[in-house]
Design an enzyme around this catalytic site. Structure first.
Site, short mmCIF file in Angstrom:
data_model
loop_
_atom_site.label_atom_id
_atom_site.label_comp_id
_atom_site.label_asym_id
_atom_site.label_seq_id
_atom_site.Cartn_x
_atom_site.Cartn_y
_atom_site.Cartn_z
N GLU A 120 0.88 -1.17 0.00
CA GLU A 120 0.00 0.00 0.00
C GLU A 120 0.92 1.23 0.00
O GLU A 120 1.74 1.39 0.90
CB GLU A 120 -0.88 -0.02 1.25
N GLU A 126 -8.03 10.49 3.16
CA GLU A 126 -8.16 9.47 4.21
C GLU A 126 -8.36 10.16 5.55
O GLU A 126 -7.69 11.16 5.86
CB GLU A 126 -6.93 8.57 4.27
#
Length: 274
Positions: free
Chosen positions: A152, A254
């Site tokens: 990620e 996020e």
């Protein structure tokens, strides 16, 4: 590139949640058009929650992916209340309520490309944990015991949480006139595009946060090169073999455990095509 302009038309995306999500099938509050089926071929595997929409769309589900116009989007949360609004021109906004949950979402492409140049502009950010170029790489031929089989990655632009805490430092380099430092951390048995997994996170963090109200450009190849020169290799960024999502590359917002309600809004585009 023209400045971000407010999104004027909205529709609500009706989409089925993945097995294991807490929400069931949802009914549109208002559509204004007929949803188009996902383009045949590569993304058919994810047809339960990947669809294509031609007009500005509001996404509220726990887990949704798809296309609005030519832009792929991801929208994922493990609780709480957050929504993504996206236009076919790449204009988007994320709104969230305070609470104890994690959310990540935004527009981009359904695969990573080392040579992609990303243009973006944010005019509003009321305290997202990260404003970031964000994506995944995955190699199912590697043992799952090796965190490098799934990566990620983040090219940070703005943040309220410093991810370099408890992370391994890599190198410092300059891309497009901006100094970045790289870091690597490990996530142990956490949610991913391939179910709960142990995987690496790679980070590029600029020396200073990127300002609002300006057009910016990210040269992704510079970050891939910097990670690789430290021995941190991203596995296949165009891989459809993960269980839950393709290996997308998006401009993401996020938030995790947000204390307050907030909004972040902007626009994304393919800078190489300009």
């Amino acid at each position: 590139m023209s400045n971000y302009s407010p999104i004027k038309t909205m529709a609500v995306l009706a989409i089925f949640s993945l097995a294991g999500c807490t929400e069931g099938p949802q009914t549109p509050e208002a559509t204004g058009y007929e949803a188009q089926a996902a383009a045949p071929g590569a993304l058919d595997k994810f047809e339960a929650y990947t669809q294509r929409f031609p007009e500005t769309t509001v996404i509220t589900q726990s887990h949704a992916t798809g296309h609005v116009g030519d832009f792929f989007f991801t929208h994922w949360k493990d609780g709480g209340s957050a929504s993504l609004t996206l236009s076919p021109e790449g204009e988007f906004s994320v709104s969230w309520e305070g609470g104890g949950y994690n959310y990540v979402g935004g527009p981009g492409w359904h695969y990573g490309d080392e040579d992609r140049m990303i243009g973006y502009r944010f005019d509003e950010d009321s305290g997202a944990s990260y404003i970031t170029l964000y994506g995944w790489g995955y190699d199912e031929t590697m043992p799952t015991s090796d965190p490098a089989h799934l990566v990620e990655y983040y090219v940070l632009q703005r943040w309220t949480y410093d991810p370099s805490q408890n992370a391994e430092y890599g190198t410092t380099f300059v891309s497009n006139g901006i100094e970045y430092s790289t870091y690597r951390s490990v996530r142990d048995d956490k949610p991913s595009i391939n179910g709960p997994s142990t995987f690496y996170q790679y980070w590029s963090k600029p020396a200073e946060q990127r300002p609002l109200g300006e057009d910016h450009e990210i040269i992704f190849a510079d970050h891939v090169k910097a990670w690789a020169e430290t021995g941190w290799i991203i596995p296949d960024m165009n891989n459809l073999n993960a269980s839950d999502d393709p290996t997308y590359l998006v401009m993401a917002v996020e938030v995790f455990n947000p204390a307050d309600d907030g909004t972040a809004s902007g626009r994304v585009w393919d800078a190489a095509a300009q």
